[in-house]
Design an enzyme around this catalytic site. Structure first.
Site, PDB file in Angstrom:
ATOM      1  N   GLY A  93       0.781  -1.240   0.000  1.00  5.89           N
ATOM      2  CA  GLY A  93       0.000   0.000   0.000  1.00  5.89           C
ATOM      3  C   GLY A  93       0.806   1.280   0.000  1.00  5.89           C
ATOM      4  O   GLY A  93       0.304   2.326   0.420  1.00  5.89           O
ATOM      5  N   SER A  94       2.040   1.232  -0.514  1.00  5.23           N
ATOM      6  CA  SER A  94       2.825   2.475  -0.490  1.00  5.23           C
ATOM      7  C   SER A  94       2.275   3.508  -1.478  1.00  5.23           C
ATOM      8  O   SER A  94       2.334   4.712  -1.216  1.00  5.23           O
ATOM      9  CB  SER A  94       4.311   2.193  -0.750  1.00  5.23           C
ATOM     10  N   ASN A 138      -4.843   2.649 -13.455  1.00  4.25           N
ATOM     11  CA  ASN A 138      -3.849   1.706 -12.930  1.00  4.25           C
ATOM     12  C   ASN A 138      -2.454   2.320 -13.007  1.00  4.25           C
ATOM     13  O   ASN A 138      -2.172   3.148 -13.869  1.00  4.25           O
ATOM     14  CB  ASN A 138      -3.876   0.423 -13.777  1.00  4.25           C
ATOM     15  N   HIS A 169       1.549   1.099 -13.379  1.00  2.00           N
ATOM     16  CA  HIS A 169       2.354  -0.075 -13.713  1.00  2.00           C
ATOM     17  C   HIS A 169       3.829   0.332 -13.753  1.00  2.00           C
ATOM     18  O   HIS A 169       4.174   1.335 -14.379  1.00  2.00           O
ATOM     19  CB  HIS A 169       1.918  -0.653 -15.065  1.00  2.00           C
TER      20      HIS A 169
HETATM   21  C1  GRF Z   1       3.819  -1.016  -7.316  1.00  2.00           C
HETATM   22  O1  GRF Z   1       5.113  -1.181  -7.842  1.00  2.00           O
HETATM   23  C2  GRF Z   1       2.811  -0.810  -8.410  1.00  2.00           C
HETATM   24  O2  GRF Z   1       3.302  -0.077  -9.497  1.00  2.00           O
HETATM   25  C3  GRF Z   1       2.518  -2.218  -8.836  1.00  2.00           C
HETATM   26  O3  GRF Z   1       2.506  -2.957  -7.632  1.00  2.00           O
HETATM   27  C4  GRF Z   1       3.326  -2.302  -6.666  1.00  2.00           C
HETATM   28  C5  GRF Z   1       2.461  -2.044  -5.474  1.00  2.00           C
HETATM   29  O4  GRF Z   1       3.171  -1.488  -4.395  1.00  2.00           O
HETATM   30  N1  GRF Z   1       1.289  -2.287  -9.596  1.00  2.00           N
HETATM   31  P1  GRF Z   1       2.387  -0.796  -3.204  1.00  2.00           P
HETATM   32  O5  GRF Z   1       1.391  -1.814  -2.673  1.00  2.00           O
HETATM   33  O6  GRF Z   1       1.715   0.425  -3.736  1.00  2.00           O
HETATM   34  O7  GRF Z   1       3.441  -0.484  -2.189  1.00  2.00           O
END
Ligand code: GRF
Length: 210
Positions: free
Chosen positions: A13-14, A112, A114
């Site tokens: 969830g960062s 989204n 990515h």
């Molecule tokens: C991030 O690198 C995002 O781009 C990808 O999954 C990861 C999720 O990280 N889709 P977080 O849960 O937001 O820390």
């Protein structure tokens, strides 16, 4: 105009936290109505609650994809939502689910993030894949979701360089720092100006030209 969003997460969830922090700091004019995780153990859930946001698990264990999506939609139906924001949501969305977010202009109100320069390196392990491939330049893509995985009209991309002495970990950290700035900034741009897409005709020409 302030935008009302729901965030779907699966883990750490960062990115979700970068959005909540930007709202708290007055840099993002948005309200997070709810955070939903398919994974009850996701760290994102307690983090969201720390920010005073309603955060719920809708566990997908033992459910078909469609049954799980129905439960997520039931939860979402309690809120008025302008945008569904995917932030590390590790589930593929069915066309039926996306249809529920169809805008009159044809796109889905689902965003989204990515961690690659799409269309390079789609999939769940983009950082690892790009690093192992030996890219010199990678980046982050924020796009509208469509029926294909890690695909759809691109809203923003930002690159970052791989350094000669990068480990996979330092490469990821550099990318994550970009993610955490780019997602709130793109959402703020949407709050202020709506979405800015390349005209359909231009995008089609690109595809036909391949
Ligand atoms: C991030 O690198 C995002 O781009 C990808 O999954 C990861 C999720 O990280 N889709 P977080 O849960 O937001 O820390």
């Amino acid at each position: 105009m302030s935008i009302r969003i729901a965030i779907l997460v699966s883990g750490r969830g960062s990115n979700m936290e970068s959005i909540l922090r930007a709202i708290n700091d007055g840099q993002l004019d948005a309200k997070v109505e709810v955070v939903i995780s398919n994974n009850p153990a996701a760290l994102a859930l307690p983090t969201a609650r720390k920010y005073g946001v309603h955060a719920v698990a809708v566990d997908n264990q033992g459910l078909s994809r469609v049954e799980h999506e129905k439960r997520v939609l039931d939860e979402l139906s309690q809120y008025e939502i302008d945008w569904l924001v995917l932030a590390g949501y590790m589930r593929i969305l069915t066309p039926g689910f996306l249809q529920r977010f169809k805008h009159k202009e044809g796109y889905f109100r689902v965003i989204n993030i990515h961690p690659s320069l799409l269309p390079a390196f789609p999939g769940a392990n983009a950082y690892d894949d790009a690093f192992k491939y030996g890219v010199r330049l990678s980046g982050i893509t924020i796009h509208l979701a469509d029926e294909k995985v890690d695909h759809g009209p691109i809203l923003a991309q930002q690159s970052f360089e791989r350094q000669d002495n990068d480990t996979l970990e330092s490469f990821k950290q550099r990318g994550l720092a970009v993610e955490h700035k780019l997602y709130p900034a793109v959402l703020q741009s949407i709050a202020k100006h709506g979405i800015q897409l390349l005209p359909e005709s231009v995008r089609q020409e690109e595809i036909v030209g391949k």
